[in-house]
Design an enzyme around this catalytic site. Sequence first.
Site, PDB file in Angstrom:
ATOM      1  N   GLU A  64     -20.439  -5.839 -12.736  1.00 29.88           N
ATOM      2  CA  GLU A  64     -20.274  -5.650 -11.475  1.00 29.88           C
ATOM      3  C   GLU A  64     -19.308  -6.209 -10.466  1.00 29.88           C
ATOM      4  OE1 GLU A  64     -24.906  -6.086 -10.231  1.00 29.88           O
ATOM      5  OE2 GLU A  64     -25.350  -4.534 -11.508  1.00 29.88           O
ATOM      6  N   GLU A  94     -27.151  -1.133 -17.484  1.00 32.35           N
ATOM      7  CA  GLU A  94     -28.250  -1.633 -16.873  1.00 32.35           C
ATOM      8  C   GLU A  94     -28.997  -0.485 -16.120  1.00 32.35           C
ATOM      9  OE1 GLU A  94     -27.920  -5.106 -14.212  1.00 32.35           O
ATOM     10  OE2 GLU A  94     -26.135  -5.781 -15.450  1.00 32.35           O
TER      11      GLU A  94
HETATM   12  O1  AHR Z   1     -30.603  -7.219 -14.340  1.00 33.93           O
HETATM   13  C1  AHR Z   1     -30.414  -8.221 -13.398  1.00 33.93           C
HETATM   14  C2  AHR Z   1     -29.057  -8.130 -12.615  1.00 33.93           C
HETATM   15  O2  AHR Z   1     -28.772  -6.824 -12.082  1.00 33.93           O
HETATM   16  C3  AHR Z   1     -27.804  -8.427 -13.470  1.00 33.93           C
HETATM   17  O3  AHR Z   1     -27.652  -9.796 -13.637  1.00 33.93           O
HETATM   18  C4  AHR Z   1     -26.827  -7.885 -12.642  1.00 33.93           C
HETATM   19  O4  AHR Z   1     -25.776  -7.490 -13.492  1.00 33.93           O
HETATM   20  C5  AHR Z   1     -27.632  -6.678 -11.681  1.00 33.93           C
HETATM   21  O5  AHR Z   1     -27.262  -6.635 -10.341  1.00 33.93           O
END
Ligand code: AHR
Length: 504
Positions: free
Chosen positions: A179, A298
């Site tokens: 990110e 994610e």
């Molecule tokens: O999954 C939780 C968080 O969400 C992670 O650390 C991050 O990459 C995202 O913003």
Amino acid sequence: MSLPEPAARFALDPDFTVGPVDPRLFGSFVEHLGRCVYTGLHEPGHPAADEDGLRTDVLELVRELGVTAVRYPGGNFVSGHRWEDGVGPVEQRPRRLDVAWRSTETNRFGLGEFMAFLRKLGPLAEPMMALNLGTRGITEAMDLVEYANHPGGTELSDLRIAHGDKDPFGIRLWCLGNEMDGTWQTGHRTAEEYGRLAARTARALRRIDPGLELVACGSSGRGMPTFAAWEATVLAETYEVVDHVSLHAYYEETDGDRDSFLASAVDMEAFIEEVVATCDHVGARLKSPRKLTLSFDEWNVWYQRRPHPHPVEDWQEAPRLLEDVYTVTDAVVLGSLLIALLRHADRVAVACLAQLVNVIAPIMTEPGGPAWRQTTFFPFAQASRYGRGTVLDVRVTSPTYPTDRFGDVPLLHATAVRGEDGAVTVFAVNRGRNAPLPLEVALRGLDLSRVVEHSALADADPEARNTLDAPERVAPHAVEGTRVEDGVLRAVLEPMSWNVVRLV
Ligand code: AHR
């Protein structure tokens, strides 16, 4: 319950396919965050802990969940992480501030312990390592690849051997940071800065091992102001040296708008298609014969806007963070997100449900106590188990319902996967909250005559959930009456339900 809706329908034909499912579509994510690692996976002294301190009750549930690629060690955590802290004798490992989650990291669990955990999961589990491109750079990334993957005879590979791991880990999949478009990310960068750093790191790592699979950071969400421009800029630098671009998406019900929440997959599918279009646009501009694939590394339901149930002081070890308790409604949405991923199996190569244990997770644990399945466990486990093979092209004709966010949305969301043995599994969600939805599926050119099982996840109480006190309140149930007649599958989908229909 209202009267049934008019039937939704589609046709299946073995000649019309989306593509094969990469097993890594059923990946997950272990971050050093809250209690995912400590008292989640790892709890020395727990009655179920093995010789490595891994909770065998959790290992069993992770096996049942059927996860494949497991991303580690973050997340936001990785952007301030020094991998050397987590290797070597445990008693010599440093305690550090984890600035991402304002916790204290003890480093009792690190790379070697993670690899031991994966080995215990079984041969389908594969590591997906994230590199720190926030506070660190090319040298440290090269060092970690040498430590992990080089057979021996160099300082770092010999160090791994001295730490007890004679065989190289053979880690194939690597994320070039996490990110990096987000201002919250330690070492956040502009797209130009990140694109150049990612390209240089990728080239350096490929000099060690040309066979690595590398993931460039895409946007941390479709709603980011830089979305799409970020991908185009980063890929202009990295297109020829990476394999995948990442996507992250979390969904939640806001302002009581459950109808839009149930249609979250509309957003996910649009996100995937926009990133595919951006990749292909860059590829066309570069006149490249390569086609990149996506790593949706994610995704989940996450109630980010809800106030924390109890205050957490800064710099605690393994605090209770992000411990969302999922309802049956959340599980139906999660099932629909899985359908969205499968429907794009031609371009989504990797996907990681974030996360695995305790932290926005399908598995929960109590320190010193039991482990149990959240509602969201079930659609994931069923999709992983029956969703291997080739995705058939499903074009749905369905009655619709109005939503504030997405306009009129089909009540039916569905896909189908044909296994190597010719058996077909239909995954279907009825997004309608009030009425059953009849389903008719024409089985063209498929030698299918029998329903092995119709399993559904639905509940009269949309808020039903599994908790420490009632860990088995919600589970899938068998549906009677689903049948094949004259080459047509006929089923009725309960209101707001996730369905798995297996045909032979
Ligand atoms: O999954 C939780 C968080 O969400 C992670 O650390 C991050 O990459 C995202 O913003």
